[in-house]
Design an enzyme around this catalytic site. Structure first.
Site, PDB file in Angstrom:
ATOM      1  N   LYS A 221      54.705  26.243  16.642  1.00  0.00           N
ATOM      2  CA  LYS A 221      55.357  25.001  17.066  1.00  0.00           C
ATOM      3  C   LYS A 221      56.792  25.234  17.529  1.00  0.00           C
ATOM      4  O   LYS A 221      57.382  26.290  17.308  1.00  0.00           O
ATOM      5  CB  LYS A 221      55.308  23.973  15.930  1.00  0.00           C
ATOM      6  CG  LYS A 221      53.914  23.380  15.753  1.00  0.00           C
ATOM      7  CD  LYS A 221      53.890  22.234  14.767  1.00  0.00           C
ATOM      8  CE  LYS A 221      52.510  21.569  14.747  1.00  0.00           C
ATOM      9  NZ  LYS A 221      52.419  20.496  13.736  1.00  0.00           N
ATOM     10  N   ARG A 255      47.104  25.415   8.621  1.00  0.00           N
ATOM     11  CA  ARG A 255      46.396  25.100   9.875  1.00  0.00           C
ATOM     12  C   ARG A 255      47.027  25.953  10.969  1.00  0.00           C
ATOM     13  O   ARG A 255      48.208  25.792  11.288  1.00  0.00           O
ATOM     14  CB  ARG A 255      46.525  23.606  10.203  1.00  0.00           C
ATOM     15  CG  ARG A 255      45.789  23.186  11.473  1.00  0.00           C
ATOM     16  CD  ARG A 255      45.999  21.700  11.759  1.00  0.00           C
ATOM     17  NE  ARG A 255      45.270  21.262  12.941  1.00  0.00           N
ATOM     18  CZ  ARG A 255      45.732  21.340  14.179  1.00  0.00           C
ATOM     19  NH1 ARG A 255      46.950  21.846  14.405  1.00  0.00           N
ATOM     20  NH2 ARG A 255      45.004  20.906  15.204  1.00  0.00           N
TER      21      ARG A 255
END
Length: 274
Positions: A221, A255
């Site tokens: 991210k 995740r």
């Protein structure tokens, strides 16, 4: 802590890894990468072989400013993929990344195992009643607004306190409806600035008080690649660093886009804890 997946108890005394399978053309890291049956099945086989407990399938990109996708389009993208995966890997535990109750219901009826909802039921009032009816595990994430508006909604007085309160309220709704298995996701990158993402990670151990499995989704991210001034493609090392910190602070599920490296993080942290 455990959750019931199709009659199989998943024990989080050792953290688990959830592999991401985006079948959207516009996801921030792997958009458009898995668009035919061969590439999809090869990637699922790869993730399962490397140690993924769950495969998280998403057909609607939730990146900031993502394009709107109709419900019919989401269904036409995702249902054939669930069928395809389960035909080849019938024991696979498939998580469905959706905030729409109709998509959730049809995917579970097709054989998926759990629902991963970025809005914790706030973008579809029928989502939680549907989960209660289906009696499947439910991942609820913290977010404000929608993927199109969330990055303008970052004004918090006390971020961690407000996210904790959000979960206490959403879990109460879930409990009242009879939802048994709930997993919480603080929502890194969703309605949070770069600095707020690190603030949340720094205080992640406070989420243990909720006594629910905790999912950490930091894989590749912007909090990583913007800090390092690189790109999502170059953010694997940074992902491993933050995954390790998340595990040390109590994460039950990672995740990730890169399963092998996440599994290694789990093994090393477990060895350290022993």
């Amino acid at each position: 802590m455990t959750i019931n997946c199709k009659g199989q108890l998943i024990d989080f005394s050792i953290p688990k890894v959830m592999g991401v399978l985006n079948i959207t053309p516009d996801s921030f890291y792997d958009g458009g990468k898995y668009k035919d049956e061969t590439s999809i099945l090869n990637q699922v086989e790869h993730m399962l072989a490397e140690g993924a407990t769950f495969i998280d399938v998403g057909a609607y990109s939730s990146r900031p400013n993502a394009e709107y996708v109709s419900e019919d389009e989401e269904l036409s993208r995702i249902l054939p993929i669930v069928e395809l995966i389960l035909k080849r890997f019938p024991e696979a535990l498939i998580s469905i990344d959706t905030f729409r109750s109709t998509v959730a219901k049809k995917c579970i009826e097709t054989g998926a195992t759990l629902i991963n909802d970025i809005s914790a039921g706030q973008l579809d009032e029928n989502m939680m009643p549907t989960i209660a009816e289906l009696q499947v595990p439910y991942i609820m994430m913290h977010m404000r607004g929608t993927p199109q508006t969330m990055q303008s909604l970052t004004d918090y007085e006390d971020l961690t306190k407000e996210v904790l309160f959000y979960f206490s309220e959403r879990i109460r709704v879930a409990r009242d409806l009879g939802i048994v298995d709930v997993i919480i996701d603080p929502g890194f990158g969703f309605a949070k600035t770069l600095e707020q993402n690190f603030e949340l990670l720094n205080q992640l151990e406070l989420f243990k008080m909720i006594e629910k499995p905790l999912l950490a989704g930091v894989s590749r991210k912007s909090m990583i690649y913007k800090t390092l001034e690189t790109s999502a493609q170059e953010a694997l090392n940074g992902t491993s660093v933050l995954n390790t910190i998340a595990l040390q602070k109590g994460a039950s599920i990672l995740r990730v886009h890169d399963v092998k490296e996440a599994v290694e993080c789990v093994k090393l942290v477990e060895a350290l804890n022993q």
